[in-house]
Design a protein around this motif. Structure first.
Motif: not given
Length: 159
Positions: A152-156
């Motif tokens: 779904k998503k990567v938080y960086k």
């Protein structure tokens, strides 16, 4: 639906005099984990369970996360998460109670990166402090697999 967040611990000190297990977060690492926690909160992430490696830097990461989220349940520290093999991490996840819909697993590379690759084909670098969200189209953790996983998503950090 089950939601798994794979979170790599924050930036660690470089200290060859200490055992790897006892290395803590840097000041920047602490700030980065606070910042990434805020990003998760902005996205209205819900956390039913935090499970973590008991290595000092992972514990610090999990505690910062729990404080930011107002998470009042016990953090589950599992020694297997430290230096885990793929099948061991998968087993930890599948043994989670089904009353938990969303969990954050705080750990280390290369284990987390291999798990993300196995579940959803995520191939990008998983830097310290990054968080990957994987959704599973199932009602029980025992059923999670690459066949029902969706990245779904990567938080960086800093992005």
């Amino acid at each position: 639906m089950k939601i798994l967040y794979l979170m790599r611990h924050g930036q660690k000190e470089i200290d060859s005099s200490k055992d790897d297990f006892d290395i803590k977060l840097t000041t920047n690492g602490i700030k980065d984990i606070e910042d990434i926690s805020n990003k998760l909160l902005e996205d209205k992430v819900q956390v039913d369970l935090i499970a973590s490696s008991p290595a000092l830097r992972a514990k610090e990461t999990a505690q910062i996360l729990a404080n930011k989220f107002g998470y009042e349940k016990p953090i589950i520290y599992n020694e297997v998460i430290y230096q885990a093999f793929l099948n061991e991490l998968h087993e930890i996840i599948t043994y989670t109670y089904d009353t938990v819909d969303s969990m954050i697993l705080v750990g280390h590379n290369p284990s987390l990166a291999i798990l993300a690759l196995n579940y959803c084909g995520y191939k990008d670098k998983l830097d310290m402090g990054y968080v990957i969200r994987i959704d599973f189209n199932c009602d029980s953790w025992i059923d999670v697999s690459k066949n029902n996983a969706e990245f779904k998503k990567v938080y960086k950090i800093g992005k």
